[in-house]
Structure formats: C-alpha cells, structure tokens
Design a protein around this motif. Structure first.
Motif, PDB file in Angstrom:
ATOM      1  N   ALA A  86     -11.355  -3.234   6.226  1.00  0.00           N
ATOM      2  CA  ALA A  86     -11.390  -2.644   4.890  1.00  0.00           C
ATOM      3  C   ALA A  86     -10.515  -3.432   3.929  1.00  0.00           C
ATOM      4  O   ALA A  86      -9.676  -4.229   4.343  1.00  0.00           O
ATOM      5  N   VAL A  87     -10.732  -3.168   2.645  1.00  0.00           N
ATOM      6  CA  VAL A  87      -9.936  -3.765   1.580  1.00  0.00           C
ATOM      7  C   VAL A  87      -9.056  -2.675   0.988  1.00  0.00           C
ATOM      8  O   VAL A  87      -9.528  -1.559   0.726  1.00  0.00           O
ATOM      9  N   LEU A  88      -7.793  -2.979   0.779  1.00  0.00           N
ATOM     10  CA  LEU A  88      -6.874  -2.029   0.165  1.00  0.00           C
ATOM     11  C   LEU A  88      -7.195  -1.911  -1.322  1.00  0.00           C
ATOM     12  O   LEU A  88      -7.154  -2.895  -2.054  1.00  0.00           O
ATOM     13  N   GLU A  89      -7.540  -0.703  -1.759  1.00  0.00           N
ATOM     14  CA  GLU A  89      -7.833  -0.471  -3.172  1.00  0.00           C
ATOM     15  C   GLU A  89      -6.633   0.074  -3.928  1.00  0.00           C
ATOM     16  O   GLU A  89      -6.457  -0.205  -5.096  1.00  0.00           O
ATOM     17  N   GLU A  90      -5.826   0.876  -3.229  1.00  0.00           N
ATOM     18  CA  GLU A  90      -4.693   1.518  -3.909  1.00  0.00           C
ATOM     19  C   GLU A  90      -3.647   1.901  -2.876  1.00  0.00           C
ATOM     20  O   GLU A  90      -3.967   2.180  -1.726  1.00  0.00           O
ATOM     21  N   TYR A  91      -2.398   1.921  -3.306  1.00  0.00           N
ATOM     22  CA  TYR A  91      -1.308   2.408  -2.461  1.00  0.00           C
ATOM     23  C   TYR A  91      -0.475   3.377  -3.288  1.00  0.00           C
ATOM     24  O   TYR A  91      -0.033   3.045  -4.384  1.00  0.00           O
ATOM     25  N   ASN A  92      -0.277   4.585  -2.774  1.00  0.00           N
ATOM     26  CA  ASN A  92       0.548   5.578  -3.445  1.00  0.00           C
ATOM     27  C   ASN A  92       1.948   5.504  -2.843  1.00  0.00           C
ATOM     28  O   ASN A  92       2.169   5.928  -1.708  1.00  0.00           O
ATOM     29  N   GLU A  93       2.875   4.955  -3.597  1.00  0.00           N
ATOM     30  CA  GLU A  93       4.232   4.741  -3.098  1.00  0.00           C
ATOM     31  C   GLU A  93       4.942   6.059  -2.799  1.00  0.00           C
ATOM     32  O   GLU A  93       5.742   6.145  -1.865  1.00  0.00           O
ATOM     33  N   THR A  94       4.648   7.087  -3.565  1.00  0.00           N
ATOM     34  CA  THR A  94       5.297   8.385  -3.366  1.00  0.00           C
ATOM     35  C   THR A  94       4.900   9.020  -2.036  1.00  0.00           C
ATOM     36  O   THR A  94       5.747   9.479  -1.275  1.00  0.00           O
ATOM     37  N   SER A  95       3.601   9.044  -1.747  1.00  0.00           N
ATOM     38  CA  SER A  95       3.122   9.678  -0.516  1.00  0.00           C
ATOM     39  C   SER A  95       3.008   8.709   0.656  1.00  0.00           C
ATOM     40  O   SER A  95       2.878   9.130   1.799  1.00  0.00           O
TER      41      SER A  95
END
Length: 68
Positions: free
Chosen positions: A46-55
C-alpha cells in the motif's frame, strides 16, 4: 522472529483503509475469497496517504493484497 496471529493481542502500527471495498484491495493468490475476515493471512502492499500524529493512525491506499 515470526509472530503468530492472536485474537487478544496486536503487534505493529494502527492503520486503516478508507472508502475501500474488497474489489479495491486488488486481491491476488491461488484462492480469492469473497470476503476478508479477522485472522485472514494477507500480504498488503500500500501507499501511505495520511498519518495522524495525534492518534498514531496510518491511512493507506491499497496497491495489492496477496492471500496467503
């Protein structure tokens, strides 16, 4: 080190696919199931689309999913 599947513990980062159905997973392998369920042995590319730093949640776009 090989980690066995467990229904009570999890190893690795938290991730999900958003707005994806089974056909979007681009399944490969000798026996393609109609559904994907808990405990299914998969190799996901898969390709990383987004990373939520908080969660700490990774959101991926599937490229291919091999049934093992």
């Amino acid at each position: 080190m090989k980690i066995a599947y467990s229904e009570t513990t999890a190893f690795g980062p938290s991730f999900k696919f958003e707005d994806v159905n089974v056909s979007d997973l681009k399944l490969t392998g000798s026996e393609i199931p109609e559904n994907i369920g808990m405990g299914q042995n998969l190799h996901i590319t898969a390709v990383l689309e987004e990373y939520n730093e908080t969660s700490g949640l990774f959101i991926f776009k599937p490229i291919s999913t091999e049934i093992r």
